[in-house]
Enzyme design. Structure first.
Site, short mmCIF file in Angstrom:
data_model
loop_
_atom_site.label_atom_id
_atom_site.label_comp_id
_atom_site.label_asym_id
_atom_site.label_seq_id
_atom_site.Cartn_x
_atom_site.Cartn_y
_atom_site.Cartn_z
N TYR A 146 0.84 -1.20 0.00
CA TYR A 146 0.00 0.00 0.00
C TYR A 146 0.88 1.25 0.00
CZ TYR A 146 -3.72 3.19 1.62
OH TYR A 146 -4.64 4.21 1.75
N ASN A 175 -6.25 9.49 8.42
CA ASN A 175 -7.38 8.63 8.80
C ASN A 175 -8.72 9.38 8.79
OD1 ASN A 175 -4.83 7.65 10.01
ND2 ASN A 175 -6.10 5.92 10.62
N SER A 190 -14.30 1.69 12.79
CA SER A 190 -15.39 0.75 12.55
C SER A 190 -15.29 -0.45 13.50
CB SER A 190 -15.43 0.31 11.09
OG SER A 190 -14.14 0.03 10.61
N GLY A 208 -1.96 0.44 23.04
CA GLY A 208 -3.00 1.44 22.78
C GLY A 208 -2.51 2.87 22.90
N ARG A 212 -3.34 8.43 16.31
CA ARG A 212 -3.83 8.77 14.97
C ARG A 212 -4.64 10.05 15.14
NH1 ARG A 212 -0.91 5.07 14.22
NH2 ARG A 212 -1.20 3.23 12.89
P1 NAD Z 1 -12.66 1.81 0.34
O1 NAD Z 1 -11.99 0.48 0.39
O2 NAD Z 1 -14.00 1.96 0.97
O3 NAD Z 1 -12.80 2.30 -1.17
C1 NAD Z 1 -11.93 1.92 -2.20
C2 NAD Z 1 -12.77 1.66 -3.45
O4 NAD Z 1 -11.88 1.30 -4.53
C3 NAD Z 1 -13.74 0.50 -3.27
O5 NAD Z 1 -15.01 0.87 -3.76
C4 NAD Z 1 -13.13 -0.62 -4.09
O6 NAD Z 1 -14.07 -1.55 -4.57
C5 NAD Z 1 -12.44 0.17 -5.19
N1 NAD Z 1 -11.35 -0.56 -5.83
C6 NAD Z 1 -10.33 -1.23 -5.24
N2 NAD Z 1 -9.52 -1.76 -6.16
C7 NAD Z 1 -10.04 -1.40 -7.38
C8 NAD Z 1 -9.65 -1.66 -8.72
N3 NAD Z 1 -8.56 -2.37 -9.01
N4 NAD Z 1 -10.41 -1.15 -9.73
C9 NAD Z 1 -11.53 -0.42 -9.44
N5 NAD Z 1 -11.94 -0.14 -8.18
C10 NAD Z 1 -11.19 -0.64 -7.16
O7 NAD Z 1 -11.62 2.86 0.94
P2 NAD Z 1 -11.78 4.41 1.23
O8 NAD Z 1 -11.54 4.62 2.66
O9 NAD Z 1 -13.02 4.95 0.62
O10 NAD Z 1 -10.52 4.97 0.45
C11 NAD Z 1 -10.64 5.63 -0.81
C12 NAD Z 1 -9.27 6.14 -1.24
O11 NAD Z 1 -8.77 7.05 -0.29
C13 NAD Z 1 -8.23 5.02 -1.38
O12 NAD Z 1 -7.42 5.28 -2.50
C14 NAD Z 1 -7.42 5.14 -0.11
O13 NAD Z 1 -6.10 4.69 -0.29
C15 NAD Z 1 -7.49 6.64 0.15
N6 NAD Z 1 -7.31 6.94 1.59
C16 NAD Z 1 -8.31 6.71 2.48
C17 NAD Z 1 -8.09 6.98 3.83
C18 NAD Z 1 -9.18 6.78 4.86
O14 NAD Z 1 -8.91 6.98 6.05
N7 NAD Z 1 -10.38 6.41 4.52
C19 NAD Z 1 -6.85 7.46 4.26
C20 NAD Z 1 -5.85 7.64 3.32
C21 NAD Z 1 -6.09 7.39 1.97
N1 UDP Z 2 -6.19 -0.73 15.94
C1 UDP Z 2 -6.57 -1.23 17.18
N2 UDP Z 2 -7.62 -2.09 17.24
C2 UDP Z 2 -8.33 -2.46 16.15
C3 UDP Z 2 -7.95 -1.94 14.87
C4 UDP Z 2 -6.87 -1.09 14.82
O1 UDP Z 2 -5.97 -0.92 18.21
O2 UDP Z 2 -9.28 -3.25 16.29
C5 UDP Z 2 -5.07 0.22 15.87
C6 UDP Z 2 -4.00 -0.11 14.83
O3 UDP Z 2 -3.03 -0.98 15.38
C7 UDP Z 2 -3.46 1.27 14.52
C8 UDP Z 2 -4.64 2.19 14.70
O4 UDP Z 2 -5.60 1.45 15.45
O5 UDP Z 2 -2.46 1.61 15.46
C9 UDP Z 2 -5.28 2.63 13.39
O6 UDP Z 2 -5.51 1.47 12.62
P1 UDP Z 2 -6.29 1.50 11.24
O7 UDP Z 2 -6.22 0.11 10.68
O8 UDP Z 2 -7.63 2.11 11.42
O9 UDP Z 2 -5.49 2.52 10.32
P2 UDP Z 2 -3.94 2.79 10.01
O10 UDP Z 2 -3.09 1.88 10.85
O11 UDP Z 2 -3.83 2.50 8.56
O12 UDP Z 2 -3.78 4.20 10.38
#
Ligand code: NAD
Ligand code: UDP
Length: 312
Positions: A146, A175, A190, A208, A212
Site C-alpha cells: 500500500y 485517517n 469501525s 493502545g 492517529r
Molecule cells: P474503500 O476500500 O472503501 O474504497 C476503495 C474503493 O476502490 C472500493 O469501492 C473498491 O471496490 C475500489 N477498488 C479497489 N480496487 C479497485 C480496482 N482495481 N479497480 C476499481 N476499483 C477498485 O476505501 P476508502 O476509505 O473509501 O478509500 C478511498 C481512497 O482514499 C483510497 O485510494 C485510499 O487509499 C485513500 N485513503 C483513504 C483513507 C481513509 O482513512 N479512509 C486514508 C488515506 C487514503
Molecule cells: N487498531 C486497534 N484495534 C483495532 C484496529 C486497529 O488498536 O481493532 C489500531 C491499529 O493498530 C493502529 C490504529 O488502530 O495503530 C489505526 O488502525 P487502522 O487500521 O484504522 O489505520 P492505520 O493503521 O492505517 O492508520
C-alpha cells in the site's frame, strides 16, 4: 448546456460514495468506476435513480476508454486487512491504476486528482508530518504494497505533470471515518464501534498508546472539492486530516461512552510496522484551500455510531 462529467474511480467505496453524492449535489454528472472489491452497490444504491449518475464496473488496472471533464482517482483498498489480502493486486491497483488514470487524463486534457495517503510517511520520525517530510517506509514489510504503491503513484502523477504538463492534484489523506465504512474492514473506528454495539471486547492492538488523528468524512470531501478547484499551478501534495491527536485507548473510551457499551478492553498484538504516531501538519491546506475540519471527534463519532446502529 452539458454538465461537467466527473469520473470517480473507487466511487462505490466509503469516501468515493460520499464524493459522488457531493458532486451530484453540486450539479455535476458523475461516472463512478469501481470493481466492487471493497466498495458495494449498496453504497451507491440511492444514487442510481439520478440520471446524472452512471456506475461502471471496471478494474482500474486495465485501461479506461471513457470521456470525462475531470477525474478523481480513489480506487484502492484502504484498510490494512483489505490491502494485505492480495498485496500484489494492491500494488497493481495503485501503480497500474495511476498509469491508466493519467493516460486517460492526458488524452482528455483534464485534471486528475490522486487520493494519496499519510502512509507515504510510514512510521514517521518527524512529528507532526509536514508535506516536506519524505517519510520512513519499510519497502519490504506487510504495509509496503500500500505505502510504496501510493508513493509510486505520487511519482507518476508528478512525472506526468512535469513531462506532459498534466494538471494534477495530490491529496495526502489522514485517517478518515464516517457512515459507510465497511463494518468488517478492520479499521479502528469501525472495529471499535461494531465491537461496542455488539457487546464484544474492544481489541486494542499493542498498548493502545499509538496515536492517529481522525477526520470526519464530510470535512474530507469538502477538502477534495476545494483542492480540485485550486488554480492549475497548485499540484499539492497537500495533507488533509484533522490536526487533533488521540491514542487508541482514548478513542476506545470515547466510543464506549457514546455507545453506552459495557464491552471490556482486550489487548492483541500490535501489527508489524504499525506507525507509532501520526498527526498532519495542515498549514498548507489552511492556506491554499481555506479549509480546516469543522466536525469534532465526538460529533462525528455520534453520526457514525447512528449509522452502524442502522446496519447491525
Ligand atoms: P474503500 O476500500 O472503501 O474504497 C476503495 C474503493 O476502490 C472500493 O469501492 C473498491 O471496490 C475500489 N477498488 C479497489 N480496487 C479497485 C480496482 N482495481 N479497480 C476499481 N476499483 C477498485 O476505501 P476508502 O476509505 O473509501 O478509500 C478511498 C481512497 O482514499 C483510497 O485510494 C485510499 O487509499 C485513500 N485513503 C483513504 C483513507 C481513509 O482513512 N479512509 C486514508 C488515506 C487514503
Ligand atoms: N487498531 C486497534 N484495534 C483495532 C484496529 C486497529 O488498536 O481493532 C489500531 C491499529 O493498530 C493502529 C490504529 O488502530 O495503530 C489505526 O488502525 P487502522 O487500521 O484504522 O489505520 P492505520 O493503521 O492505517 O492508520
Amino acid at each position: 448546456m452539458p454538465r461537467t462529467i466527473t469520473a470517480v474511480t473507487g466511487g462505490a467505496g466509503f469516501l468515493g460514495s460520499h464524493l459522488c453524492e457531493r458532486l451530484l449535489a453540486d450539479g455535476q454528472g458523475v461516472l463512478c468506476i469501481d470493481n466492487y472489491f471493497t466498495g458495494t452497490r449498496e453504497n451507491i444504491d440511492h444514487l442510481l435513480a439520478n440520471p446524472q449518475f452512471e456506475a461502471m464496473r471496471h478494474d482500474v488496472t486495465f485501461p479506461m476508454y471513457v470521456e470525462a471533464d475531470e477525474i478523481y482517482n480513489l480506487a484502492c483498498p484502504a484498510s490494512p486487512v483489505h490491502y494485505q489480502f492480495d498485496p500484489v493486486q494492491t500494488t497493481k491497483t495503485s501503480v497500474h491504476g495511476a498509469i491508466n488514470v493519467l493516460g486517460l487524463a492526458k488524452r482528455l486534457k483534464v485534471r486528475a486528482f490522486q487520493a494519496s495517503t499519510s502512509e507515504v510517511y510510514g512510521d514517521p520520525d518527524v512529528h507532526p508530518q509536514p508535506e516536506s517530510y519524505h517519510g520512513n517506509v519499510n519497502p519490504i514489510g506487510p504495509r509496503a504494497c500500500y505505502d510504496e504503491g501510493k508513493r509510486c503513484a505520487e511519482t507518476l502523477f508528478f512525472d506526468y505533470h512535469r513531462r506532459h504538463g498534466l494538471r494534477i492534484k495530490v491529496a495526502r489523506i489522514f485517517n478518515t471515518y464516517g457512515p459507510r465504512m465497511h463494518p468488517n474492514d478492520g479499521r479502528v473506528v469501525s472495529n471499535f464501534i461494531v465491537q461496542a454495539l455488539t457487546g464484544v471486547p474492544i481489541t486494542i492492538y499493542g498498548d493502545g498508546q499509538q496515536t492517529r488523528s481522525f477526520c470526519y468524512v464530510d470535512d474530507m470531501i469538502d477538502a477534495f472539492v476545494r483542492l480540485m478547484a485550486t488554480p492549475d499551478e497548485f499540484t499539492g501534495p497537500v495533507n488533509l486530516g484533522n490536526p487533533t491527536e488521540n491514542t487508541m485507548l482514548e478513542l476506545a473510551e470515547v466510543v464506549l461512552r457514546l455507545t453506552g457499551s459495557r464491552s471490556k478492553l482486550v489487548h492483541a498484538p500490535l501489527p508489524k510496522d504499525d506507525p507509532v504516531q501520526r498527526l498532519p501538519d495542515i498549514t498548507l491546506a489552511k492556506k491554499t484551500l481555506d479549509w480546516r475540519p469543522a466536525v469534532a471527534l465526538e460529533e462525528g463519532l455520534e453520526r457514525t455510531i447512528a449509522y452502524f446502529r442502522t446496519i447491525l
